[in-house]
Design a protein around this motif. Structure first.
Motif, PDB file in Angstrom:
ATOM      1  N   LYS A  54       0.839  -1.201   0.000  1.00  0.00           N
ATOM      2  CA  LYS A  54       0.000   0.000   0.000  1.00  0.00           C
ATOM      3  C   LYS A  54       0.869   1.243   0.000  1.00  0.00           C
ATOM      4  O   LYS A  54       1.985   1.248   0.524  1.00  0.00           O
ATOM      5  N   THR A  55       0.350   2.302  -0.592  1.00  0.00           N
ATOM      6  CA  THR A  55       1.043   3.592  -0.634  1.00  0.00           C
ATOM      7  C   THR A  55       0.205   4.622   0.099  1.00  0.00           C
ATOM      8  O   THR A  55      -1.015   4.718  -0.122  1.00  0.00           O
ATOM      9  N   ILE A  56       0.843   5.363   0.983  1.00  0.00           N
ATOM     10  CA  ILE A  56       0.160   6.388   1.779  1.00  0.00           C
ATOM     11  C   ILE A  56       0.842   7.732   1.527  1.00  0.00           C
ATOM     12  O   ILE A  56       2.072   7.827   1.584  1.00  0.00           O
ATOM     13  N   SER A  57       0.054   8.746   1.248  1.00  0.00           N
ATOM     14  CA  SER A  57       0.587  10.095   1.020  1.00  0.00           C
ATOM     15  C   SER A  57       0.449  10.920   2.285  1.00  0.00           C
ATOM     16  O   SER A  57      -0.623  10.936   2.916  1.00  0.00           O
ATOM     17  N   VAL A  58       1.533  11.604   2.658  1.00  0.00           N
ATOM     18  CA  VAL A  58       1.547  12.427   3.865  1.00  0.00           C
ATOM     19  C   VAL A  58       2.206  13.760   3.545  1.00  0.00           C
ATOM     20  O   VAL A  58       3.230  13.803   2.854  1.00  0.00           O
ATOM     21  N   ASP A  59       1.613  14.831   4.051  1.00  0.00           N
ATOM     22  CA  ASP A  59       2.227  16.160   3.940  1.00  0.00           C
ATOM     23  C   ASP A  59       3.105  16.374   5.167  1.00  0.00           C
ATOM     24  O   ASP A  59       2.632  16.236   6.300  1.00  0.00           O
ATOM     25  N   ASN A  60       4.360  16.682   4.945  1.00  0.00           N
ATOM     26  CA  ASN A  60       5.282  16.843   6.076  1.00  0.00           C
ATOM     27  C   ASN A  60       4.851  17.944   7.028  1.00  0.00           C
ATOM     28  O   ASN A  60       5.175  17.919   8.209  1.00  0.00           O
ATOM     29  N   ARG A  61       4.102  18.938   6.491  1.00  0.00           N
ATOM     30  CA  ARG A  61       3.612  20.006   7.382  1.00  0.00           C
ATOM     31  C   ARG A  61       2.617  19.450   8.405  1.00  0.00           C
ATOM     32  O   ARG A  61       2.531  19.938   9.527  1.00  0.00           O
ATOM     33  N   HIS A  62       1.888  18.412   7.995  1.00  0.00           N
ATOM     34  CA  HIS A  62       0.978  17.750   8.939  1.00  0.00           C
ATOM     35  C   HIS A  62       1.774  17.000  10.013  1.00  0.00           C
ATOM     36  O   HIS A  62       1.410  16.998  11.193  1.00  0.00           O
ATOM     37  N   ILE A  63       2.876  16.361   9.579  1.00  0.00           N
ATOM     38  CA  ILE A  63       3.749  15.685  10.541  1.00  0.00           C
ATOM     39  C   ILE A  63       4.274  16.675  11.569  1.00  0.00           C
ATOM     40  O   ILE A  63       4.214  16.440  12.781  1.00  0.00           O
ATOM     41  N   ALA A  64       4.778  17.809  11.081  1.00  0.00           N
ATOM     42  CA  ALA A  64       5.335  18.827  11.973  1.00  0.00           C
ATOM     43  C   ALA A  64       4.268  19.386  12.910  1.00  0.00           C
ATOM     44  O   ALA A  64       4.525  19.640  14.092  1.00  0.00           O
ATOM     45  N   SER A  65       3.050  19.556  12.388  1.00  0.00           N
ATOM     46  CA  SER A  65       1.967  20.121  13.198  1.00  0.00           C
ATOM     47  C   SER A  65       1.603  19.191  14.353  1.00  0.00           C
ATOM     48  O   SER A  65       1.467  19.630  15.508  1.00  0.00           O
ATOM     49  N   GLY A  72       9.051  18.136  -2.425  1.00  0.00           N
ATOM     50  CA  GLY A  72       8.818  19.232  -1.499  1.00  0.00           C
ATOM     51  C   GLY A  72       8.375  18.698  -0.156  1.00  0.00           C
ATOM     52  O   GLY A  72       9.047  17.844   0.439  1.00  0.00           O
ATOM     53  N   ASP A  73       7.223  19.160   0.327  1.00  0.00           N
ATOM     54  CA  ASP A  73       6.681  18.670   1.604  1.00  0.00           C
ATOM     55  C   ASP A  73       5.847  17.405   1.437  1.00  0.00           C
ATOM     56  O   ASP A  73       5.442  16.795   2.427  1.00  0.00           O
ATOM     57  N   ALA A  74       5.567  17.027   0.199  1.00  0.00           N
ATOM     58  CA  ALA A  74       4.730  15.850  -0.045  1.00  0.00           C
ATOM     59  C   ALA A  74       5.577  14.584  -0.026  1.00  0.00           C
ATOM     60  O   ALA A  74       6.596  14.498  -0.716  1.00  0.00           O
ATOM     61  N   LEU A  75       5.146  13.628   0.771  1.00  0.00           N
ATOM     62  CA  LEU A  75       5.839  12.352   0.873  1.00  0.00           C
ATOM     63  C   LEU A  75       4.890  11.243   0.423  1.00  0.00           C
ATOM     64  O   LEU A  75       3.776  11.111   0.939  1.00  0.00           O
ATOM     65  N   SER A  76       5.332  10.457  -0.555  1.00  0.00           N
ATOM     66  CA  SER A  76       4.577   9.288  -0.990  1.00  0.00           C
ATOM     67  C   SER A  76       5.307   8.061  -0.451  1.00  0.00           C
ATOM     68  O   SER A  76       6.457   7.791  -0.829  1.00  0.00           O
ATOM     69  N   ILE A 119       1.784   6.636   9.939  1.00  0.00           N
ATOM     70  CA  ILE A 119       3.085   7.092   9.443  1.00  0.00           C
ATOM     71  C   ILE A 119       3.661   8.158  10.366  1.00  0.00           C
ATOM     72  O   ILE A 119       4.843   8.122  10.740  1.00  0.00           O
ATOM     73  N   ILE A 120       2.817   9.097  10.772  1.00  0.00           N
ATOM     74  CA  ILE A 120       3.275  10.183  11.651  1.00  0.00           C
ATOM     75  C   ILE A 120       3.746   9.620  12.990  1.00  0.00           C
ATOM     76  O   ILE A 120       4.742  10.073  13.562  1.00  0.00           O
TER      77      ILE A 120
END
Length: 660
Positions: free
Chosen positions: A299-310, A336-340, A357-358
């Motif tokens: 499976k592939t999950i997309s995460v925005d690093n700004r969400h991780i930081a928040s 950029g901030d997008a992680l796949s 993931i976070i």
């Protein structure tokens, strides 16, 4: 669950400059908790707690992966050493011996098998024996030791059958028929039902309880020359249900019920072939069978690093997040901030959403490195009935504690043995569908058997016992959920009068005025030492002495006195504050009275007569008793004037006439 591995074994899979105690410290901060380290010759044994959702860590290789992710956060080198194994299709196709594996009902995820011939059974090399025994696994012989060694090293259970004892060369997965019996390799007999998955040899004969334990009729013996190396990846729910139902808690079952990676089964299988060929001189004697129903889709999950930081509350760079995940063997594509993020197959069951993931990034980064903020305290006012129940329960516990009682917490379930010992009916109890032990199989309808077991457990440690418990009992209802009733049970080995005194003091504390009615109908109490507790004409409990027969059944060496109270009715009548009555301005006269109690009349009934005999009587105090003579102190008062002594004596005479 806990596993044990050795430090030198770990170093075969991990290149690191961290010593065992540094691994203990850093892993415990960010991953599996290393609870203890023991020195074992020139090695160290690590006792590691694994959370139930992280079965991928339950092996040497799993811990090596965690070290690779965590140790660099603390400046330590940690690199996984690659494992060089042949490909599954590299083994020669052999048709010397027949072998077939069938799963017509799709009862498993994957099964792999191969027959190995010309085996030399004997002792394992010393390093294998030492490692297994350091990890609390007894070394038996090279064939069995290989399966245990691989399970600890790779993290997937492995099994070997005596091929000649199977006779047909067939393994057919099917559901058991109700009433079918098996004898497991520890020589215990079990009667199966239609929910259990078994392996049949094609003749109807059961040769394995897959994923849990082998059977006596196919186990490897000292005369074994040919083995079937076999691995099956099971449906976890089937393993859990059967293992818990029969109480067969093997290492294999503990792992198989937690969804081990089906891709890992192939690694373990190849390692098994290699080790059996090297250590037992085995030769391939059949084709490799690989029955793979459910190939794991990554499976592939997309995460925005700004969400991780928040969520972490820090400014973490996307490169650092990606680095942490890659050390955990996730594949990361960063824009950029997008992680796949592609989740490895061995984490497919516990990583499902963005927050998973976070959480991985946060724990490896270190929760101890995150800022701490005190949350705003919130208070939710409870409904009045719940608030009163909670307040009364807490106050009751403190009161009994200060009376010298110990508050105990028992399971809500008891055994059939305790039910029979207490002279209750098993059919009146709700049975757990999949109990983990026969000791906790039925829901309680009374707290008393558990309290009696508390005495049994503590006998020999002290002379007197004072226990109480407030808990729910469960009463079955047809077609509905069980009725849950809150009950208070008080137990002592003092005597009846002491227990009654404790109960009266408790009632006084909550301003409840009970009456006590003699009884002979409570089966678990001695007929001539039992009484019903009534409040306003309604039964709220009973107290008395446990019958000698029940005491003997439990093996208790003391007389036991018990009180059981319907705590919901107790709460209904309880008052946390007394009813106000004005201070009397007029003098109270105290006079003592001694009278003879004639059986079967009780003290309670006599006191009731005393109260009714005088409207000037405001209180009665028990003083003493000798044989059948009882002395009480009567308090006389008039609300409108001072009584004379002569008037008080006349009231006392009226009382004497009423009870004579």
């Amino acid at each position: 669950m806990n596993i044990k591995i050795t430090y030198n074994w770990l170093l075969e899979h991990l290149e690191t400059n961290a010593d065992p105690y540094e691994i203990q410290k850093y892993l415990s901060l960010c991953g599996p908790s290393v609870e203890k380290i023991d020195k074992a010759g020139d090695d160290y044994v690590l006792d590691i707690e694994i959370t139930s959702n992280r079965v991928d860590c339950a092996s040497v290789m799993g811990i090596a992966r965690e070290c690779q992710a965590i140790l660099p956060q603390f400046g330590k080198k940690a690199i996984i050493k690659p494992v060089h194994l042949p490909m599954l299709n590299s083994f020669n196709e052999q048709n010397t011996l027949p072998l077939s594996i069938e799963d017509p009902e799709n009862l498993i995820n994957r099964a792999l098998g191969i027959v190995l011939d010309s085996l030399m059974i004997g002792s394992s090399p010393e390093y294998i024996q030492k490692r297994l025994e350091s990890c609390d696994i007894r070394s038996l012989n090279n064939l069995i030791d290989v399966t245990n060694y691989i399970m600890l090293e790779i993290g997937h259970p492995v099994h070997v059958f005596d091929y000649d004892r199977i006779k047909t060369g067939k393994l057919i997965f099917r559901k058991a028929r109700k009433g079918e019996k098996i004898i497991t390799l520890d020589k215990k007999e079990y009667v199966l039902d239609e929910h259990d998955v078994i392996i049949d040899d094609g003749t109807g004969r059961i040769i394995d309880l897959p994923g849990i334990m082998g059977t006596e009729n196919s186990v490897v013996t000292e005369r074994t020359q040919r083995v079937l190396l076999f691995i099956e990846n099971n449906h976890a729910k089937n393993i859990r249900r059967t293992s818990m139902k029969y109480g067969i808690r093997t290492e294999a079952a503990t792992i198989n019920e937690k969804h081990p990676d089906s891709a890992l089964a192939e690694t373990a299988f190849i390692q098994g072939i290699v080790m059996l060929k090297n250590l037992a001189k085995g030769k391939e004697a059949s084709s490799v069978i690989d029955l793979n129903h459910h190939k794991t889709e990554l499976k592939t999950i997309s995460v925005d690093n700004r969400h991780i930081a928040s969520l972490m509350g820090i400014d973490i760079k996307p490169e650092e997040s990606a680095s942490i995940l890659e050390r955990l063997e996730f594949k990361v594509v960063q824009k950029g901030d997008a992680l796949s993020i592609t989740v490895p197959s061995f984490r497919s069951k516990d990583i499902a959403i963005e927050e998973d993931i976070i959480e991985e990034v946060a724990r490896i980064y270190g929760y101890h490195n995150l800022p701490s903020y005190i949350q705003i305290t919130g208070f939710i006012e409870q409904p009045p009935d719940i608030a009163k129940s909670q307040t009364t329960e807490l106050k009751t516990k403190y009161f009994l504690k200060h009376q010298g009682f110990n508050d105990v917490f028992n399971y809500s379930m008891i055994s059939a043995h305790d039910i029979r010992n207490f002279k209750l009916k098993i059919e009146d109890h709700l049975k757990i569908a999949n109990p983990i032990s026969n000791e906790i199989e039925y829901m309680r309808t009374s707290l008393i058997p558990s309290l009696l077991e508390n005495i049994v457990t503590n006998q020999g440690r002290r002379d007197q016992f004072h226990f109480f418990e407030i808990a729910s009992v469960y009463l079955g209802r047809v077609g509905e959920l069980p009725e849950e009733k809150r009950v208070l049970a008080i137990e002592t080995t003092d005597d009846f009068y002491s227990l009654k005194g404790y109960v009266e003091n408790l009632m006084l504390e909550f301003h409840i005025n009970p009456s006590y009615v003699p009884s002979q109908n409570i089966p678990y109490l001695l007929p001539n030492i039992q009484t019903i507790i009534n409040v306003e004409g309604v039964k709220i409990g009973a107290l008395g002495r446990i019958s000698p027969e029940i005491i003997q059944n439990f093996g208790i060496e003391h007389d036991v006195y018990i009180c059981e109270i319907d705590f919901e009715l107790f709460v209904k009548h309880a008052q946390t504050t007394p009813t106000y009555s004005a201070i009397q301005p007029f003098a109270t006269i105290k006079l003592d009275l001694t009278f003879k109690k004639v059986p079967p009349e009780t003290y309670s009934s006599l006191i009731e007569k005393v109260r009714k005999a005088s409207n000037k009587l405001i209180d009665i105090e028990y003083i003493t008793s000798y044989q059948d003579n009882i002395t009480i102190r009567c308090y006389f008062n008039d609300h409108s004037r001072n009584l004379t002594e002569e008037e008080a004596k006349q009231e006392l005479e009226n009382i004497k006439k009423a009870i004579s």
